[in-house]
Design an enzyme around this catalytic site. Sequence first.
Site, mmCIF file in Angstrom:
data_model
loop_
_atom_site.group_PDB
_atom_site.id
_atom_site.type_symbol
_atom_site.label_atom_id
_atom_site.label_comp_id
_atom_site.label_asym_id
_atom_site.label_seq_id
_atom_site.Cartn_x
_atom_site.Cartn_y
_atom_site.Cartn_z
ATOM 1 N N CYS A 98 -32.681 -18.178 37.457
ATOM 2 C CA CYS A 98 -33.643 -19.067 36.786
ATOM 3 C C CYS A 98 -34.916 -18.290 36.462
ATOM 4 O O CYS A 98 -35.381 -17.485 37.271
ATOM 5 C CB CYS A 98 -33.975 -20.236 37.718
ATOM 6 S SG CYS A 98 -35.105 -21.455 37.017
ATOM 7 N N HIS A 140 -27.585 -26.320 34.119
ATOM 8 C CA HIS A 140 -28.810 -25.785 34.734
ATOM 9 C C HIS A 140 -30.049 -26.327 34.018
ATOM 10 O O HIS A 140 -31.006 -26.793 34.651
ATOM 11 C CB HIS A 140 -28.774 -24.246 34.679
ATOM 12 C CG HIS A 140 -30.002 -23.590 35.220
ATOM 13 N ND1 HIS A 140 -30.013 -22.896 36.410
ATOM 14 C CD2 HIS A 140 -31.283 -23.525 34.742
ATOM 15 C CE1 HIS A 140 -31.242 -22.462 36.638
ATOM 16 N NE2 HIS A 140 -32.032 -22.808 35.638
ATOM 17 N N GLU A 141 -30.022 -26.265 32.667
ATOM 18 C CA GLU A 141 -31.196 -26.702 31.902
ATOM 19 C C GLU A 141 -31.366 -28.222 31.954
ATOM 20 O O GLU A 141 -32.492 -28.730 32.010
ATOM 21 C CB GLU A 141 -31.114 -26.213 30.457
ATOM 22 C CG GLU A 141 -30.988 -24.693 30.286
ATOM 23 C CD GLU A 141 -32.064 -23.897 30.993
ATOM 24 O OE1 GLU A 141 -33.163 -24.444 31.245
ATOM 25 O OE2 GLU A 141 -31.812 -22.719 31.326
ATOM 26 N N HIS A 144 -33.298 -29.219 34.943
ATOM 27 C CA HIS A 144 -34.759 -29.038 34.844
ATOM 28 C C HIS A 144 -35.451 -30.298 34.319
ATOM 29 O O HIS A 144 -36.572 -30.608 34.728
ATOM 30 C CB HIS A 144 -35.090 -27.878 33.907
ATOM 31 C CG HIS A 144 -35.103 -26.531 34.578
ATOM 32 N ND1 HIS A 144 -35.945 -26.224 35.623
ATOM 33 C CD2 HIS A 144 -34.382 -25.402 34.330
ATOM 34 C CE1 HIS A 144 -35.735 -24.966 35.999
ATOM 35 N NE2 HIS A 144 -34.795 -24.448 35.232
HETATM 36 ZN ZN LIG Z 1 -34.030 -22.552 35.379
#
Ligand SMILES: [Zn+2]
Length: 172
Positions: A98, A140-141, A144
């Site tokens: 990240c 993953h995004e 966020h």
């Molecule tokens: Zn990240």
Amino acid sequence: MVSLGMPHRPIVLLGDPLLRELSRPVSSAAEAEPVFTDLRDTLHEFRRGHGFGRGISAVQIAVPVRLIYIEFEGRAYKLRNPVYEYLSGDTFELWDDCFSFPGLLVRVRRSVQVRVRYEGDDGEVLTLEADGALSELLQHEMDHLDGILAVDRALSRDAFCVRGEWERRYRL
Ligand SMILES: [Zn+2]
């Protein structure tokens, strides 16, 4: 929203409570565009400095809105207000990294396939279907946007590795 056309922005790092915020929707493509430009420039700058980087979410440049910018296999993806349509029950494990903690890798489990619905430049509804590397990047995004980080998904207490050690042990 007026953009000053900043070439790139500082990355918000692990420990900053901003990364835990729930990002808000972006109502128009016009509002999204300057943020996408900064995300693209910041991603390129990060990649020059660190040698990796394929995706970034707006909260990571301190703009907590639901925008994701990805460059993958020569294509750029600008996702506004993405939502999941499908996450496969089939999963796989990987070492995740990240921009917000570039020195640390975390072993996580992600769905093999994913389908995401989002809004395009003309307000049209688009879908993106992905598997493997693009799928885990999307997940993953997406995390966020909801204040979730890879460290939250660590599979065990052995699921953390600093980058130098990871390169010695796993990158053969
Ligand atoms: Zn990240």
